[in-house]
Design a protein around this motif. Structure first.
Motif, PDB file in Angstrom:
ATOM      1  N   LEU A 126     -43.596  38.740  11.493  1.00  0.00           N
ATOM      2  CA  LEU A 126     -42.615  39.225  12.451  1.00  0.00           C
ATOM      3  C   LEU A 126     -42.311  40.694  12.183  1.00  0.00           C
ATOM      4  O   LEU A 126     -42.426  41.172  11.053  1.00  0.00           O
ATOM      5  N   GLN A 127     -41.889  41.412  13.215  1.00  0.00           N
ATOM      6  CA  GLN A 127     -41.433  42.788  13.100  1.00  0.00           C
ATOM      7  C   GLN A 127     -39.951  42.832  13.422  1.00  0.00           C
ATOM      8  O   GLN A 127     -39.558  42.570  14.562  1.00  0.00           O
ATOM      9  N   PRO A 128     -39.120  43.140  12.478  1.00  0.00           N
ATOM     10  CA  PRO A 128     -37.674  43.169  12.744  1.00  0.00           C
ATOM     11  C   PRO A 128     -37.345  44.128  13.889  1.00  0.00           C
ATOM     12  O   PRO A 128     -37.783  45.275  13.927  1.00  0.00           O
ATOM     13  N   GLY A 129     -36.608  43.630  14.864  1.00  0.00           N
ATOM     14  CA  GLY A 129     -36.170  44.442  15.977  1.00  0.00           C
ATOM     15  C   GLY A 129     -37.220  44.691  17.045  1.00  0.00           C
ATOM     16  O   GLY A 129     -36.920  45.295  18.074  1.00  0.00           O
ATOM     17  N   VAL A 177     -42.942  32.340   6.967  1.00  0.00           N
ATOM     18  CA  VAL A 177     -42.476  33.417   7.836  1.00  0.00           C
ATOM     19  C   VAL A 177     -42.388  34.695   7.020  1.00  0.00           C
ATOM     20  O   VAL A 177     -41.766  34.719   5.945  1.00  0.00           O
ATOM     21  N   GLN A 178     -43.005  35.762   7.536  1.00  0.00           N
ATOM     22  CA  GLN A 178     -43.056  37.026   6.812  1.00  0.00           C
ATOM     23  C   GLN A 178     -42.599  38.164   7.715  1.00  0.00           C
ATOM     24  O   GLN A 178     -42.697  38.086   8.940  1.00  0.00           O
ATOM     25  N   VAL A 179     -42.128  39.231   7.103  1.00  0.00           N
ATOM     26  CA  VAL A 179     -41.772  40.452   7.820  1.00  0.00           C
ATOM     27  C   VAL A 179     -42.570  41.601   7.232  1.00  0.00           C
ATOM     28  O   VAL A 179     -42.949  41.595   6.065  1.00  0.00           O
ATOM     29  N   GLY A 183     -42.739  48.460   4.299  1.00  0.00           N
ATOM     30  CA  GLY A 183     -43.241  49.819   4.156  1.00  0.00           C
ATOM     31  C   GLY A 183     -43.455  50.510   5.486  1.00  0.00           C
ATOM     32  O   GLY A 183     -42.743  50.296   6.470  1.00  0.00           O
ATOM     33  N   ASP A 184     -44.502  51.371   5.529  1.00  0.00           N
ATOM     34  CA  ASP A 184     -44.763  52.200   6.712  1.00  0.00           C
ATOM     35  C   ASP A 184     -45.167  51.373   7.916  1.00  0.00           C
ATOM     36  O   ASP A 184     -45.024  51.813   9.053  1.00  0.00           O
ATOM     37  N   LEU A 185     -45.726  50.179   7.681  1.00  0.00           N
ATOM     38  CA  LEU A 185     -46.218  49.368   8.790  1.00  0.00           C
ATOM     39  C   LEU A 185     -45.121  49.014   9.779  1.00  0.00           C
ATOM     40  O   LEU A 185     -45.368  48.884  10.969  1.00  0.00           O
ATOM     41  N   LYS A 186     -43.893  48.877   9.276  1.00  0.00           N
ATOM     42  CA  LYS A 186     -42.835  48.439  10.180  1.00  0.00           C
ATOM     43  C   LYS A 186     -42.342  49.563  11.095  1.00  0.00           C
ATOM     44  O   LYS A 186     -41.588  49.331  12.020  1.00  0.00           O
ATOM     45  N   GLY A 200     -46.958  40.269   4.425  1.00  0.00           N
ATOM     46  CA  GLY A 200     -45.591  40.743   4.510  1.00  0.00           C
ATOM     47  C   GLY A 200     -44.729  40.083   3.451  1.00  0.00           C
ATOM     48  O   GLY A 200     -45.217  39.372   2.560  1.00  0.00           O
ATOM     49  N   ARG A 201     -43.456  40.283   3.557  1.00  0.00           N
ATOM     50  CA  ARG A 201     -42.518  39.680   2.618  1.00  0.00           C
ATOM     51  C   ARG A 201     -41.982  38.393   3.211  1.00  0.00           C
ATOM     52  O   ARG A 201     -41.506  38.373   4.343  1.00  0.00           O
ATOM     53  N   SER A 202     -42.084  37.319   2.452  1.00  0.00           N
ATOM     54  CA  SER A 202     -41.590  36.023   2.922  1.00  0.00           C
ATOM     55  C   SER A 202     -40.082  36.074   3.111  1.00  0.00           C
ATOM     56  O   SER A 202     -39.354  36.684   2.306  1.00  0.00           O
TER      57      SER A 202
END
Length: 867
Positions: free
Chosen positions: A222-225, A245-247, A250-253, A310-312
């Motif tokens: 997922l991408q926050p926002g 579920v991961q977000v 770093g720069d990717l977001k 991503g981060r769980s």
């Protein structure tokens, strides 16, 4: 891939087709269109009509330099496909990016590109070609978009017929007929990774994916926002199915990840499905006919593609995108599917019939976008409406209606002008080092104007050879018959003519092209000048160069004044002898090079040679111009002429015959009369496509008998006295009375077509109607294609029945008092009547009398060869 193609400098592309959900035409025109045109391609964009919201102030070329089609359906038209198709190669890109600045520059998108040429192509091209054939018949498309898809399909199929197929392991998938999910393999798989910018609120698609693939472990990024999702439902589904579920970190977001990826690994082999489908029921679980989105995707090896780790996290701690839906609510009532300039009128096609009366208003391209005028009403139930009066390309139209006293306006649509789009220059004008002559220059200048026209002919020949290869020389009775093409190849037949017409308009300009086709010159009109309007903000960009050149060329061609010299027949009788000699020499050179010239160039040569002859460039006793025109007429009679060009060829041929007729004295026998009479058989083959309006225009620049401008009645006199005469008058009249079409081919062949069920009786009847000692062979051809040939050589009635897979030969010897017509009448009243029937040992082969008859009429077989 567009820039790479443009840098080759080969200008070999013919079609650039863009399928997209959302489209930003301002971005497209500023950054993409110029490059596409520079590759040589005609450009078409097809987008979703329900999210269509163009900025009218930023659009300057839609409808003039490229076409825009809108699909307005029950669900989203959501494909992302780019196809650049040409003579030498085809390139296809399938991915996730819309035709917008974000989709092509700022977003993190996923695309997969395939290329093929004459030597090899990927197997997936066969699947794409099959899809294009079906997509061309997609009922939601407007006519221009269907044509562009059909032309692209023809180019791709042409490539497939030449090169070797290479299996890359990729498969092309659409939701046109069945859900995307059904194309995925059945599990179990060791790992599943998912990402999409939109997830349906109930997580139905994600659940079905897990049910089908049965992964041992899975993750969802997922991408926050930025990702559209329901946090509670996502976490509920994750808990149920064991999804990690991961977000992004770093720069990717920081960059919007708009790419859609379903990635899995089975037995250590990574596979992926990439393209347009989001993780939603409308994208994956339903096909278009069932209310799902129209999606496109590619499934195949994914060794270099994955979804970043991503981060769980718990989904309920991730902020979703502010919007709650990926698709707007559908508009009330029908919308405009297309607005086209057709023959000086405006043709409006709606997406469906309206239940109420709608009003249509227009805003001319030169007027400010907020300035509208009422055009008229569209009655309830109407789908297509024609409004009288010209409106220029790039102008805007829209529907409006009233609800409780409030005016409600629908989205605006740009007016498409198919003729201008087809004639849009495909390369910058700087690529052409000379200027094509105008008609006035062609009549007045015997030097440079003819040199430049010669270069135009050479350029058109090169375009034609690249498109369909060298043409065989086909002249005379010994020419091989042209067999009917299979239905699936008919679209390929149209393409060469479209390319020749586009090339002629691009290379010679619209005025000279119209002159060749027998169309009246367009009057000068400021409405036709496509230039930045007063209110437009003009941006300077390198990609605009080709578009600016295009407008300069178009304006110069359209507003060129039609001088008195161009409007009347030229007179070269008092020109310097050196100029007359140059014209004679150039005409002889053109005719000597005719063998591999495209039909359009041959027609141009015939009109110009005929014009130069009538203008007095040869002495009255010189037979050379008659020989030149005879060669051109014969060559055109034996050439496979595109249907769209046939009326022009036929009309110009008969007009040339009228000019030749005025220069000969048929009361004497000399080389001129012999030359003229030798052409009549070839000219007679053109009678069926003669067009009086075209002939009148061709006559405009010609001089006939008595130094008067050639008139239509002069041409009609030649047709009646020399080409048809009276020998078949009674047979023709009787055929017309019977409701049949009667056509004679130079007095040596007769064809009748009509609604008869028994072509044998029809052929025998017509043979009896012909009042001639040696009646020619007669063919009767029914509407369903059945045919029969009849040759009457008293007392022998020779018949070849073509209703079966092979012709069946029949032989009757009629009594001295019996005519074929009487014999046919007897057969109609008594099916068993067979007096005079002779035994034919091998009915599938011609018997001796039939063989002699075929030889006498110079026929290789009995099959009808219609002119």
């Amino acid at each position: 891939m567009l820039l790479e193609e443009e840098r080759t400098g080969q200008v070999q592309a013919r079609e650039a087709l863009f399928l997209t959900f959302n489209v930003d035409l301002a971005f497209f025109e500023a950054q993409v269109l110029g490059t596409c045109l520079a590759t040589g391609a005609r450009v078409s964009v097809i987008a979703d009509g329900n999210v269509w919201a163009p900025d009218p102030r930023a659009v300057r070329h839609a409808g003039h330099s490229y076409s825009v089609g809108l699909v307005t359906g029950r669900a989203a038209f959501h494909p992302k496909v780019v196809i650049l198709a040409g003579q030498e190669r085809v390139q296809v890109a399938i991915g996730s990016g819309n035709l917008t600045l974000g989709g092509w520059q700022y977003n993190d998108e996923v695309w997969i590109q395939f290329s093929g040429d004459k030597t090899s192509h990927p197997v997936i091209f066969h699947q794409i070609a099959e899809w294009l054939l079906g997509f061309a018949e997609f009922r939601w498309l407007d006519a221009d978009s269907s044509d562009s898809v059909r032309r692209t399909s023809a180019l791709l199929q042409r490539l497939l017929d030449q090169g070797a197929a290479v299996d890359t392991g990729h498969v092309f998938i659409t939701s046109a007929e069945e859900p995307i999910l059904l194309s995925l393999p059945s599990g179990p798989v060791s790992e599943l990774r998912l990402h999409a910018p939109f997830l349906d609120s109930a997580m139905a698609a994600t659940s079905k994916l897990h049910e089908r693939l049965a992964p041992q472990k899975s993750s969802l990024l997922l991408q926050p926002g930025l990702t559209v999702f329901d946090p509670a439902e996502v976490q509920k589904c994750a808990d149920k199915l064991g999804i990690d579920v991961q977000v992004q970190e770093g720069d990717l977001k920081k960059k919007y990840r708009h790419g859609k990826v379903i990635w899995w690994s089975s037995d250590g082999v990574p596979q992926a499905l990439v393209g347009s489908p989001n993780l939603s029921g409308a994208a994956l679980l339903r096909a278009w006919p069932s209310g799902g989105n129209y999606e496109t995707a590619v499934m195949g090896p994914a060794s270099s593609l994955t979804i970043p780790d991503g981060r769980s996290t718990d989904a309920t701690t991730v902020s979703p995108a502010s919007t709650g839906t990926a698709y707007p609510s559908l508009p009330m009532g029908p919308s405009i599917r297309s607005a086209r300039a057709v023959d000086g009128d405006l043709m409006i096609a709606l997406s469906g019939p309206s239940a109420t009366i709608l009003e249509l208003e227009a805003s001319e391209f030169r007027d400010p976008p907020e300035q509208w005028r009422l055009l008229g009403s569209i009655e309830a139930g109407q789908v297509e409406v024609r409004f009288a009066g010209a409106i220029s390309a790039v102008s805007r139209v829209r529907l409006f209606w009233h609800d409780a006293g409030t005016k409600i306006s629908g989205p605006l649509v740009f007016v498409m002008d198919p003729l201008k789009i087809s004639a849009a220059p495909r390369v910058p004008s700087s690529a052409k080092s000379y200027k094509s002559p105008t008609l006035g220059e062609l009549w007045q200048d015997a030097g440079r104007a003819l040199d430049f026209l010669d270069k135009d002919f050479a350029a058109l020949r090169e375009v034609s050879l690249r498109s369909i290869g060298p043409r065989p020389t086909v002249v005379g009775e010994g020419a091989p018959s042209r067999q009917p093409l299979p239905a699936e190849e008919k679209v390929n037949v149209e393409s060469p003519w479209l390319w020749d017409l586009e090339a002629a308009s691009r290379i010679q300009g619209p005025l000279l092209t119209a002159f060749v086709l027998g169309l009246p010159p367009a009057p000068a009109s400021s409405d036709e000048v496509v230039a930045p309007p007063r209110w437009a903000d003009v941006l300077v960009d390198d990609n605009e160069a080709v578009l600016d050149d295009e407008h300069d060329d178009t304006v110069a061609d359209v507003i060129t004044e039609v001088s008195d010299t161009e409007a009347s027949a030229p007179d070269h009788s008092k020109s310097p002898e050196a100029d007359r000699r140059r014209r004679r020499k150039r005409c002889a050179q053109w005719v000597a090079s005719i063998d591999d010239q495209p039909p359009f160039v041959q027609l141009a040569m015939l009109r110009i040679v005929t014009s130069f002859f009538s203008a007095g460039n040869w002495d009255s006793s010189d037979v050379e111009p008659l020989r030149l025109m005879t060669t051109l007429v014969r060559h055109l009679a034996g050439e496979p002429i595109p249907d769209e060009l046939q009326a022009s060829v036929s009309s110009m041929t008969l007009v040339s015959c009228a000019v030749m007729r005025g220069a000969t004295d048929l009361r004497t026998t000399n080389e001129s009369t012999i030359t003229y009479r030798s052409i009549l058989e070839s000219a007679a083959t053109q009678l069926g496509h003669f067009d009086e309006d075209l002939a009148s225009e061709y006559c405009r620049t010609l001089v006939g008998h008595g130094s008067q401008t050639l008139r239509l009645d002069h041409v009609q006199h030649v047709i009646e006295s020399d080409l048809t005469g009276d020998e078949f008058r009674e047979a023709r009249a009787a055929s017309v009375q019977a409701g049949w079409e009667f056509l004679s081919q130079g007095g040596t062949r007769v064809f009748v077509q009509g609604k008869f069920t028994n072509p044998e009786l029809a052929a025998i009847t017509v043979a009896g109607w012909i009042d001639r000692d040696d009646p020619p062979p007669v063919w009767a051809i029914s509407q369903n294609g059945n045919w029969c040939m009849c040759i009457w050589e008293r007392p022998n009635l020779i018949i070849a029945d073509g209703r079966g897979p092979k012709p069946i030969w029949k032989h009757f010897r009629l009594a001295p008092h019996m005519s074929p017509a009487a014999f046919a009448n007897q057969r109609r009243s008594d099916d068993s009547y067979s007096n005079g029937k002779q035994r034919v040992a091998r009915p599938w082969l011609p018997f001796p009398e039939a063989e002699r008859a075929l030889d006498r009429w110079n026929m290789a077989g009995p099959a009808p060869l219609l002119p």
